[in-house]
Every structure is written in structure tokens, then in C-alpha cells.
Design an enzyme around this catalytic site. Structure first.
Site, PDB file in Angstrom:
ATOM      1  N   ARG A   1     -17.031  19.023  20.807  1.00  0.00           N
ATOM      2  CA  ARG A   1     -17.951  20.011  20.258  1.00  0.00           C
ATOM      3  C   ARG A   1     -17.635  20.219  18.786  1.00  0.00           C
ATOM      4  O   ARG A   1     -16.638  19.734  18.284  1.00  0.00           O
ATOM      5  CB  ARG A   1     -17.870  21.335  21.003  1.00  0.00           C
ATOM      6  CG  ARG A   1     -16.522  22.031  20.919  1.00  0.00           C
ATOM      7  CD  ARG A   1     -16.528  23.348  21.723  1.00  0.00           C
ATOM      8  NE  ARG A   1     -15.208  23.920  21.824  1.00  0.00           N
ATOM      9  CZ  ARG A   1     -14.680  24.772  20.941  1.00  0.00           C
ATOM     10  NH1 ARG A   1     -15.344  25.123  19.870  1.00  0.00           N
ATOM     11  NH2 ARG A   1     -13.466  25.260  21.136  1.00  0.00           N
TER      12      ARG A   1
ATOM     13  N   ASN B   1       0.827  -1.202   0.000  1.00  0.00           N
ATOM     14  CA  ASN B   1       0.000   0.000   0.000  1.00  0.00           C
ATOM     15  C   ASN B   1       0.862   1.252   0.000  1.00  0.00           C
ATOM     16  O   ASN B   1       2.080   1.167   0.031  1.00  0.00           O
ATOM     17  CB  ASN B   1      -0.952  -0.007   1.198  1.00  0.00           C
ATOM     18  CG  ASN B   1      -2.081  -0.997   1.005  1.00  0.00           C
ATOM     19  OD1 ASN B   1      -2.823  -0.915   0.031  1.00  0.00           O
ATOM     20  ND2 ASN B   1      -2.199  -1.949   1.916  1.00  0.00           N
TER      21      ASN B   1
ATOM     22  N   ALA C   1      -4.434  16.565  22.211  1.00  0.00           N
ATOM     23  CA  ALA C   1      -3.190  15.923  22.623  1.00  0.00           C
ATOM     24  C   ALA C   1      -3.455  14.658  23.428  1.00  0.00           C
ATOM     25  O   ALA C   1      -4.352  14.614  24.267  1.00  0.00           O
ATOM     26  CB  ALA C   1      -2.360  16.904  23.449  1.00  0.00           C
TER      27      ALA C   1
ATOM     28  N   LYS D   1     -13.382  11.122  21.943  1.00  0.00           N
ATOM     29  CA  LYS D   1     -14.800  11.418  21.764  1.00  0.00           C
ATOM     30  C   LYS D   1     -14.972  12.865  21.333  1.00  0.00           C
ATOM     31  O   LYS D   1     -14.167  13.731  21.649  1.00  0.00           O
ATOM     32  CB  LYS D   1     -15.562  11.191  23.079  1.00  0.00           C
ATOM     33  CG  LYS D   1     -15.578   9.754  23.497  1.00  0.00           C
ATOM     34  CD  LYS D   1     -16.358   9.550  24.760  1.00  0.00           C
ATOM     35  CE  LYS D   1     -16.284   8.068  25.136  1.00  0.00           C
ATOM     36  NZ  LYS D   1     -16.884   7.793  26.403  1.00  0.00           N
TER      37      LYS D   1
ATOM     38  N   HIS E   1      -2.947  -7.135  14.205  1.00  0.00           N
ATOM     39  CA  HIS E   1      -3.195  -8.579  14.196  1.00  0.00           C
ATOM     40  C   HIS E   1      -4.663  -8.836  14.510  1.00  0.00           C
ATOM     41  O   HIS E   1      -5.264  -8.162  15.346  1.00  0.00           O
ATOM     42  CB  HIS E   1      -2.303  -9.273  15.223  1.00  0.00           C
ATOM     43  CG  HIS E   1      -0.856  -9.223  14.857  1.00  0.00           C
ATOM     44  ND1 HIS E   1      -0.279 -10.107  13.977  1.00  0.00           N
ATOM     45  CD2 HIS E   1       0.125  -8.365  15.216  1.00  0.00           C
ATOM     46  CE1 HIS E   1       0.994  -9.810  13.824  1.00  0.00           C
ATOM     47  NE2 HIS E   1       1.275  -8.743  14.562  1.00  0.00           N
TER      48      HIS E   1
END
Length: 154
Positions: free
Chosen positions: A152, A41, A129, A149, A82
Site C-alpha cells: 500500500r 565504484n 522484514a 511487492k 554473474h
């Protein structure tokens, strides 16, 4: 594979399988970074992108990094893992699964973040970070944490 103009590659950068790595114009690669191309790739880095010091970018599953992306120091981008299906074998004996990573234009990846295989980081998004990105991220959002997550919209 292809190299644009005005490329700065700092001291002690290691580049494996350069025949499968493409640089746009005006790229900076910080010292001690490892660009681990792979025979199957490609790693493609768009124009005006900055990759900080001590990064590890493993392109086994394919990596596309867009234009004007900032990647902070010590970021890890991994496009293979894996599969863990053979329980009675050492993990290293299990087959690798390859999953492309896409980091769209104008993103900022914070220092020390980890991006796992098969994810898309949407255009203009921010990864805080130290984040561990385990799911794709919507465009123009601010995201952080372990697991990462959405905090905003931008």
C-alpha cells in the site's frame, strides 16, 4: 574516501576498499557488518543513516544510500551478479554485470531483506522484514514479500 563527523563503527566491522566509501555525518554501522567497497565504484552513505548488525553491502556496481535511512540487521545489498550467458562454463566463470543501487532518503529496510542489483528504492519507502527486492520500489510505499511487492501507499 570521505568520512563525516560522529561516525560509530562497532566491533568486527570489515571495510574493504575504504578509498571508495563515503560516510556523511552521524552514521552508525553495526557490529559484524561487511562494507565491501570495490575498485571500480563507490559506496556512499548519507547523513543520519543507521546500518544494523551483520549486514553485507557489496558495492561493485555502486551503491548510494541517502539520508536518514534505516537498514535493519542482516540486510544484504548486492550491486553485481554473474550474467549466466556462458552455459557450458561454471557460473563463477561468467562475467560480472554491475548495476548501481539507489536507496533514497528516509527509507526503512527491514531485517533480513535482500536488495538485488540495479534497483531504486524510492524516497520514504518501507521494505518489510525478510523481503527479496527484485524490482524498483516507488516512493512512499510499503512493500514486502518474496518477491517483494507493493502492499500500500504510506
Amino acid at each position: 574516501k570521505n568520512i563525516g563527523e560522529n561516525i560509530v563503527i562497532e566491533k568486527n566491522v570489515l571495510i574493504f576498499h575504504p578509498e571508495n566509501i563515503t560516510f556523511g555525518n552521524n552514521i552508525y554501522i553495526g557490529h559484524n557488518t561487511i562494507l565491501k567497497g570495490y575498485y571500480k565504484n563507490e559506496i556512499i552513505i548519507g547523513e543520519k543513516t543507521w546500518v544494523g548488525q551483520n549486514c553485507f553491502i557489496h558495492g561493485a556496481g555502486g551503491i548510494y544510500i541517502g539520508n536518514k535511512v534505516g537498514i535493519g540487521p542482516n540486510v544484504k545489498i548486492l550491486s553485481s551478479a554473474h550474467n549466466l550467458s556462458m552455459k557450458n562454463e561454471a557460473i563463477i566463470e561468467n562475467d560480472l554485470e554491475f548495476n548501481k543501487i539507489i536507496i533514497e532518503d528516509y527509507c526503512d529496510i527491514g531485517i533480513g531483506s535482500i536488495i538485488l542489483p540495479g534497483l531504486k528504492i524510492g524516497k520514504g519507502s518501507v521494505i518489510g522484514a525478510g523481503s527479496v527486492v527484485t524490482k524498483s520500489v516507488d516512493q512512499y510505499t510499503i512493500n514486502a514479500g518474496n518477491p517483494c511487492k507493493k502492499i500500500r501507499d504510506r
